[in-house]
Write an enzyme that holds these catalytic residues in place. Structure first.
Site, PDB file in Angstrom:
ATOM      1  N   CYS A  43       0.830  -1.213   0.000  1.00 25.08           N
ATOM      2  CA  CYS A  43       0.000   0.000   0.000  1.00 25.08           C
ATOM      3  C   CYS A  43       0.858   1.254   0.000  1.00 25.08           C
ATOM      4  O   CYS A  43       0.687   2.144  -0.834  1.00 25.08           O
ATOM      5  CB  CYS A  43      -0.926  -0.028   1.216  1.00 25.08           C
ATOM      6  SG  CYS A  43      -1.798   1.511   1.461  1.00 25.08           S
ATOM      7  N   CYS A  48      -1.497   1.679  -3.132  1.00 29.38           N
ATOM      8  CA  CYS A  48      -2.470   2.768  -2.964  1.00 29.38           C
ATOM      9  C   CYS A  48      -1.849   4.164  -2.966  1.00 29.38           C
ATOM     10  O   CYS A  48      -2.308   5.047  -3.689  1.00 29.38           O
ATOM     11  CB  CYS A  48      -3.219   2.623  -1.636  1.00 29.38           C
ATOM     12  SG  CYS A  48      -3.404   0.965  -1.011  1.00 29.38           S
ATOM     13  N   LYS A  51       0.224   5.211  -6.175  1.00 32.71           N
ATOM     14  CA  LYS A  51      -0.773   5.202  -7.258  1.00 32.71           C
ATOM     15  C   LYS A  51      -1.662   6.448  -7.203  1.00 32.71           C
ATOM     16  O   LYS A  51      -1.862   7.132  -8.196  1.00 32.71           O
ATOM     17  CB  LYS A  51      -1.589   3.911  -7.142  1.00 32.71           C
ATOM     18  CG  LYS A  51      -2.698   3.681  -8.107  1.00 32.71           C
ATOM     19  CD  LYS A  51      -4.073   4.128  -7.705  1.00 32.71           C
ATOM     20  CE  LYS A  51      -4.626   3.778  -6.373  1.00 32.71           C
ATOM     21  NZ  LYS A  51      -5.358   2.557  -6.260  1.00 32.71           N
ATOM     22  N   TYR A 180      -9.126  -3.174 -11.558  1.00 36.19           N
ATOM     23  CA  TYR A 180      -8.983  -1.788 -11.115  1.00 36.19           C
ATOM     24  C   TYR A 180      -7.564  -1.262 -11.291  1.00 36.19           C
ATOM     25  O   TYR A 180      -7.369  -0.086 -11.637  1.00 36.19           O
ATOM     26  CB  TYR A 180      -9.502  -1.605  -9.680  1.00 36.19           C
ATOM     27  CG  TYR A 180      -8.568  -2.006  -8.549  1.00 36.19           C
ATOM     28  CD1 TYR A 180      -7.769  -1.051  -7.934  1.00 36.19           C
ATOM     29  CD2 TYR A 180      -8.506  -3.307  -8.082  1.00 36.19           C
ATOM     30  CE1 TYR A 180      -6.922  -1.393  -6.887  1.00 36.19           C
ATOM     31  CE2 TYR A 180      -7.673  -3.655  -7.041  1.00 36.19           C
ATOM     32  CZ  TYR A 180      -6.885  -2.697  -6.446  1.00 36.19           C
ATOM     33  OH  TYR A 180      -6.048  -3.032  -5.412  1.00 36.19           O
ATOM     34  N   GLU A 184      -6.641   2.021 -13.477  1.00 35.93           N
ATOM     35  CA  GLU A 184      -6.019   3.182 -12.827  1.00 35.93           C
ATOM     36  C   GLU A 184      -4.730   3.584 -13.536  1.00 35.93           C
ATOM     37  O   GLU A 184      -4.483   4.774 -13.773  1.00 35.93           O
ATOM     38  CB  GLU A 184      -5.757   2.856 -11.351  1.00 35.93           C
ATOM     39  CG  GLU A 184      -7.062   2.760 -10.576  1.00 35.93           C
ATOM     40  CD  GLU A 184      -6.903   2.326  -9.131  1.00 35.93           C
ATOM     41  OE1 GLU A 184      -7.827   2.555  -8.347  1.00 35.93           O
ATOM     42  OE2 GLU A 184      -5.854   1.741  -8.776  1.00 35.93           O
ATOM     43  N   HIS A 439     -26.887  21.455  -1.601  1.00 35.36           N
ATOM     44  CA  HIS A 439     -26.921  22.065  -2.924  1.00 35.36           C
ATOM     45  C   HIS A 439     -25.924  23.211  -3.025  1.00 35.36           C
ATOM     46  O   HIS A 439     -25.757  23.937  -2.057  1.00 35.36           O
ATOM     47  CB  HIS A 439     -28.339  22.578  -3.201  1.00 35.36           C
ATOM     48  CG  HIS A 439     -28.509  23.108  -4.567  1.00 35.36           C
ATOM     49  ND1 HIS A 439     -28.573  22.289  -5.679  1.00 35.36           N
ATOM     50  CD2 HIS A 439     -28.608  24.381  -5.029  1.00 35.36           C
ATOM     51  CE1 HIS A 439     -28.719  23.047  -6.760  1.00 35.36           C
ATOM     52  NE2 HIS A 439     -28.741  24.313  -6.386  1.00 35.36           N
ATOM     53  N   GLU A 444     -25.936  15.379  -4.135  1.00 36.22           N
ATOM     54  CA  GLU A 444     -27.344  15.564  -3.776  1.00 36.22           C
ATOM     55  C   GLU A 444     -28.256  14.652  -4.593  1.00 36.22           C
ATOM     56  O   GLU A 444     -29.348  14.281  -4.152  1.00 36.22           O
ATOM     57  CB  GLU A 444     -27.776  17.024  -3.904  1.00 36.22           C
ATOM     58  CG  GLU A 444     -27.801  17.570  -5.315  1.00 36.22           C
ATOM     59  CD  GLU A 444     -28.154  19.067  -5.358  1.00 36.22           C
ATOM     60  OE1 GLU A 444     -29.164  19.446  -4.746  1.00 36.22           O
ATOM     61  OE2 GLU A 444     -27.415  19.833  -5.993  1.00 36.22           O
TER      62      GLU A 444
HETATM   63  C1  LIG Z   1      -0.959  -0.951  -7.693  1.00 32.17           C
HETATM   64  C2  LIG Z   1      -1.815  -1.246  -6.489  1.00 32.17           C
HETATM   65  C3  LIG Z   1      -2.754  -0.329  -6.098  1.00 32.17           C
HETATM   66  C4  LIG Z   1      -3.549  -0.573  -4.982  1.00 32.17           C
HETATM   67  N1  LIG Z   1      -4.490   0.353  -4.633  1.00 32.17           N
HETATM   68  C5  LIG Z   1      -5.254   0.155  -3.542  1.00 32.17           C
HETATM   69  C6  LIG Z   1      -6.206   1.122  -3.128  1.00 32.17           C
HETATM   70  O1  LIG Z   1      -6.369   2.167  -3.757  1.00 32.17           O
HETATM   71  N2  LIG Z   1      -6.935   0.882  -2.009  1.00 32.17           N
HETATM   72  C7  LIG Z   1      -6.776  -0.256  -1.276  1.00 32.17           C
HETATM   73  O2  LIG Z   1      -7.441  -0.419  -0.256  1.00 32.17           O
HETATM   74  N3  LIG Z   1      -5.894  -1.221  -1.660  1.00 32.17           N
HETATM   75  C8  LIG Z   1      -5.134  -1.031  -2.763  1.00 32.17           C
HETATM   76  N4  LIG Z   1      -4.210  -1.979  -3.127  1.00 32.17           N
HETATM   77  C9  LIG Z   1      -4.140  -3.243  -2.350  1.00 32.17           C
HETATM   78  C10 LIG Z   1      -3.351  -3.042  -1.066  1.00 32.17           C
HETATM   79  O3  LIG Z   1      -2.085  -2.505  -1.357  1.00 32.17           O
HETATM   80  C11 LIG Z   1      -3.218  -4.372  -0.348  1.00 32.17           C
HETATM   81  O4  LIG Z   1      -4.503  -4.910  -0.150  1.00 32.17           O
HETATM   82  C12 LIG Z   1      -2.549  -4.234   1.008  1.00 32.17           C
HETATM   83  O5  LIG Z   1      -1.273  -3.659   0.885  1.00 32.17           O
HETATM   84  C13 LIG Z   1      -2.447  -5.604   1.679  1.00 32.17           C
HETATM   85  O6  LIG Z   1      -1.740  -5.501   2.868  1.00 32.17           O
HETATM   86  P1  LIG Z   1      -0.986  -6.776   3.464  1.00 32.17           P
HETATM   87  O7  LIG Z   1      -0.561  -6.380   4.834  1.00 32.17           O
HETATM   88  O8  LIG Z   1      -1.811  -7.970   3.308  1.00 32.17           O
HETATM   89  O9  LIG Z   1       0.280  -7.003   2.520  1.00 32.17           O
HETATM   90  P2  LIG Z   1       1.397  -6.043   1.965  1.00 32.17           P
HETATM   91  O10 LIG Z   1       1.071  -4.619   2.160  1.00 32.17           O
HETATM   92  O11 LIG Z   1       1.660  -6.504   0.587  1.00 32.17           O
HETATM   93  O12 LIG Z   1       2.651  -6.347   2.881  1.00 32.17           O
HETATM   94  C14 LIG Z   1       3.308  -7.582   2.866  1.00 32.17           C
HETATM   95  C15 LIG Z   1       4.748  -7.355   3.243  1.00 32.17           C
HETATM   96  O13 LIG Z   1       5.352  -8.613   3.512  1.00 32.17           O
HETATM   97  C16 LIG Z   1       6.672  -8.595   3.027  1.00 32.17           C
HETATM   98  N5  LIG Z   1       7.086  -9.989   2.874  1.00 32.17           N
HETATM   99  C17 LIG Z   1       6.630 -10.898   1.999  1.00 32.17           C
HETATM  100  N6  LIG Z   1       7.188 -12.105   2.230  1.00 32.17           N
HETATM  101  C18 LIG Z   1       8.028 -11.947   3.287  1.00 32.17           C
HETATM  102  C19 LIG Z   1       8.889 -12.818   4.000  1.00 32.17           C
HETATM  103  N7  LIG Z   1       8.954 -14.109   3.698  1.00 32.17           N
HETATM  104  N8  LIG Z   1       9.624 -12.311   5.015  1.00 32.17           N
HETATM  105  C20 LIG Z   1       9.553 -10.993   5.337  1.00 32.17           C
HETATM  106  N9  LIG Z   1       8.758 -10.136   4.698  1.00 32.17           N
HETATM  107  C21 LIG Z   1       7.976 -10.596   3.689  1.00 32.17           C
HETATM  108  C22 LIG Z   1       6.577  -7.806   1.738  1.00 32.17           C
HETATM  109  O14 LIG Z   1       7.829  -7.287   1.359  1.00 32.17           O
HETATM  110  C23 LIG Z   1       5.583  -6.720   2.149  1.00 32.17           C
HETATM  111  O15 LIG Z   1       6.254  -5.589   2.658  1.00 32.17           O
HETATM  112  C24 LIG Z   1      -3.380  -1.759  -4.232  1.00 32.17           C
HETATM  113  C25 LIG Z   1      -2.418  -2.697  -4.633  1.00 32.17           C
HETATM  114  C26 LIG Z   1      -1.642  -2.447  -5.739  1.00 32.17           C
HETATM  115  C27 LIG Z   1      -0.622  -3.444  -6.161  1.00 32.17           C
END
Ligand SMILES: Cc1cc2nc3c(=O)[nH]c(=O)nc-3n(C[C@H](O)[C@H](O)[C@H](O)COP(=O)(O)OP(=O)(O)OC[C@H]3O[C@@H](n4cnc5c(N)ncnc54)[C@H](O)[C@@H]3O)c2cc1C
Length: 461
Positions: A43, A48, A51, A180, A184, A439, A444
């Site tokens: 994110c 997010c 982006k 999406y 975007e 308004h 609205e």
């Molecule tokens: C281009 C794009 C745009 C998006 N836009 C939106 C939006 O507008 N609104 C919205 O709500 N969501 C959006 N999302 C989705 C959102 O980013 C994710 O839903 C959210 O980040 C999920 O959070 P998470 O904690 O599950 O995983 P992540 O945020 O992906 O975090 C996982 C972390 O784990 C780390 N990791 C992975 N494996 C290991 C390991 N073995 N050891 C140590 N670290 C590890 C990774 O490096 C990462 O930092 C978007 C996603 C993308 C790709």
């Protein structure tokens, strides 16, 4: 002497992992989080936040055109990609630092390493080459952009992660996908003056959204100059001597472009994570299978966020983390409620959507009243901007309850957050109508939709 090194070990410092680790730390638990790339996750660093900043940047071109009838002359406007790219990277790094400080302040140990599961209570830190134990392990590793490995030359295409870091803005780009993220980025590139083509295998973009919204957004994006090729896929990408790419499509069309981008979905980051060592069950798509309390089949292992492939959005990952901490460390079990989660698509026009689509409501057996309005906002009319707004309410004909709200138009993502409160609260159309309009606004119209365009002949109770 405690039995384990930590009360909670979190793998992955993204939206879900950071929140869980911070809350555990604040409760005085011995908590650690391992992160293999940079604290903040998708994110903050490649989703997010960057982006949305690119979307803001891309909106200026239309704003400059709209400005004319309001008396402004901005003919001198110039865009510089390197300035935007570097400023965005500075901003996401600033946010990442704040995340680190917050974790520090909560007493959470941050371990910059790749962590894998060794057994039900043990995590292996692969770079440091040591193992640690924890009473509970939280898998919060998120997902990654999917690359169709079977397509010849797929490696010559970028992903959304690469798009933020491009050396140069392309003159022409082909984006594969119709979800999406594809829309975007198509909006961003088109707004920045890039000739943009979207190639999508389905009949219409934005699968899963209400059909009227899908048709409206597709028509609006095409009107604004994005070429959308539905019913086709990229079958091969070849590098050209001039540094460009040649994308061949399933319909035999060939497009020469500076960049080709995959936006064809994301997959959970469970490969090589060692979950099989602990006997954790995965779904068919490789996600960690969890119950409503984010518990895996192994009592000491939990998972939140995109790695569970439930609703892959940041606020959902955060809520799941909050519910997990409350359940496991505060003796207040909370089952995550995934119903009526609002979402937005930051394309042009942007989309805000919450609750059931017309199709979903019918599948569930509801008789419906459909309210719909399609108009140009006052600002757009004055500016000579042809973009239209569509608003739609899906209402249960028997109970009068508003089951779904779908908007495509300026400020839709801002409007939908408030509409989501009403949908979640189960308010009726009569209660919406009892709310006085603000308004002059576009919003609205949401409380002024008088007659249904479709009525399934089931009088309100
Ligand atoms: C281009 C794009 C745009 C998006 N836009 C939106 C939006 O507008 N609104 C919205 O709500 N969501 C959006 N999302 C989705 C959102 O980013 C994710 O839903 C959210 O980040 C999920 O959070 P998470 O904690 O599950 O995983 P992540 O945020 O992906 O975090 C996982 C972390 O784990 C780390 N990791 C992975 N494996 C290991 C390991 N073995 N050891 C140590 N670290 C590890 C990774 O490096 C990462 O930092 C978007 C996603 C993308 C790709």
């Amino acid at each position: 002497m405690p039995q384990y090194d930590y009360d909670l070990f979190v793998i992955g410092a993204g939206s879900g992992g950071v929140r869980a680790a911070r809350l555990a730390g604040k409760l005085g638990k011995r908590a650690a989080v391992a992160e293999q790339v940079q604290v903040g996750g998708t994110c903050v660093l490649r989703g997010c936040v960057p982006k949305k900043l690119l979307v803001y940047a891309s909106e200026y071109s239309q704003s400059f055109r709209d400005a004319k009838n309001f008396g402004w002359s901005v003919d001198w406007a110039r865009f510089d990609w390197a300035t935007l790219r570097d400023n965005v990277q500075n901003e996401v790094n600033r946010l990442s630092d704040i995340y680190c400080k917050n974790l520090d302040a909560a007493g959470v140990e941050i371990i910059m390493d790749r962590a894998v599961v060794q057994d039900a209570h043990t995590v292996r830190l692969t770079r440091e080459g040591r193992s640690v134990t924890a009473e509970r392990i939280l898998i919060a590793v998120g997902g990654h952009t999917y690359r169709p490995g079977e397509i010849k030359g797929q490696e010559y295409a970028i992903t959304s992660t690469d798009a933020f870091l491009l050396d140069e803005l392309p003159s022409r780009i082909v984006i594969a996908g119709g979800g999406y993220i594809a829309l975007e980025f198509a909006t961003v590139f088109a707004g920045l003056g890039v000739e943009t083509t979207l190639v999508y295998r389905g009949e219409r973009i934005l699968r899963g959204f209400d059909h009227d919204i899908r048709a409206h957004v597709q028509a609006e994006m095409q009107r604004a100059g994005v070429q959308i090729l539905c019913g086709s896929t990229i079958t091969e990408i070849a590098p050209l001597a001039n540094g460009k790419r040649l994308a061949t499509l399933s319909n035999s069309m060939q497009i020469e472009a500076d960049q080709v981008m995959w936006a064809v979905g994301r997959a959970p980051n469970t490969n090589g994570l060692g979950l099989e060592n602990a006997g954790v069950t995965l779904t068919e798509r490789g996600a960690v299978k969890v119950d409503a309390y984010s518990r895996s089949n192994v009592p000491s292992i939990f998972a939140v966020g995109d790695v569970t492939d439930r609703v892959n959005l940041t606020p959902v990952a955060i809520r799941e983390a909050v519910a997990f901490i409350s359940t496991e460390f505060q003796a207040k079990p909370i089952a995550m409620d995934h119903a009526d989660i609002a979402s937005a698509v930051f394309c042009a026009p942007p989309v805000g959507s919450v609750g059931l689509t017309e199709e979903q409501a019918r599948e569930q057996g509801h008789k419906l009243c459909i309210f719909r309005t399609n108009f140009r906002t006052m600002k757009h009319v004055f500016a000579g901007n042809e973009q239209r707004t569509l608003m739609k309410l899906v209402v249960d004909a028997k109970t009068d309850r508003v089951l779904g709200v779908h908007i495509a138009g300026a400020d839709a993502p801002e409007m939908i957050q408030l509409a989501a409160i009403a949908v979640k609260a189960g308010l009726t159309k009569a209660q919406w109508d009892a709310t006085c309009a603000v308004h002059p606004t576009a919003a609205e119209e949401l409380v002024l939709m008088g007659e249904p365009v479709v009525h399934d002949n089931e009088a309100p109770a």
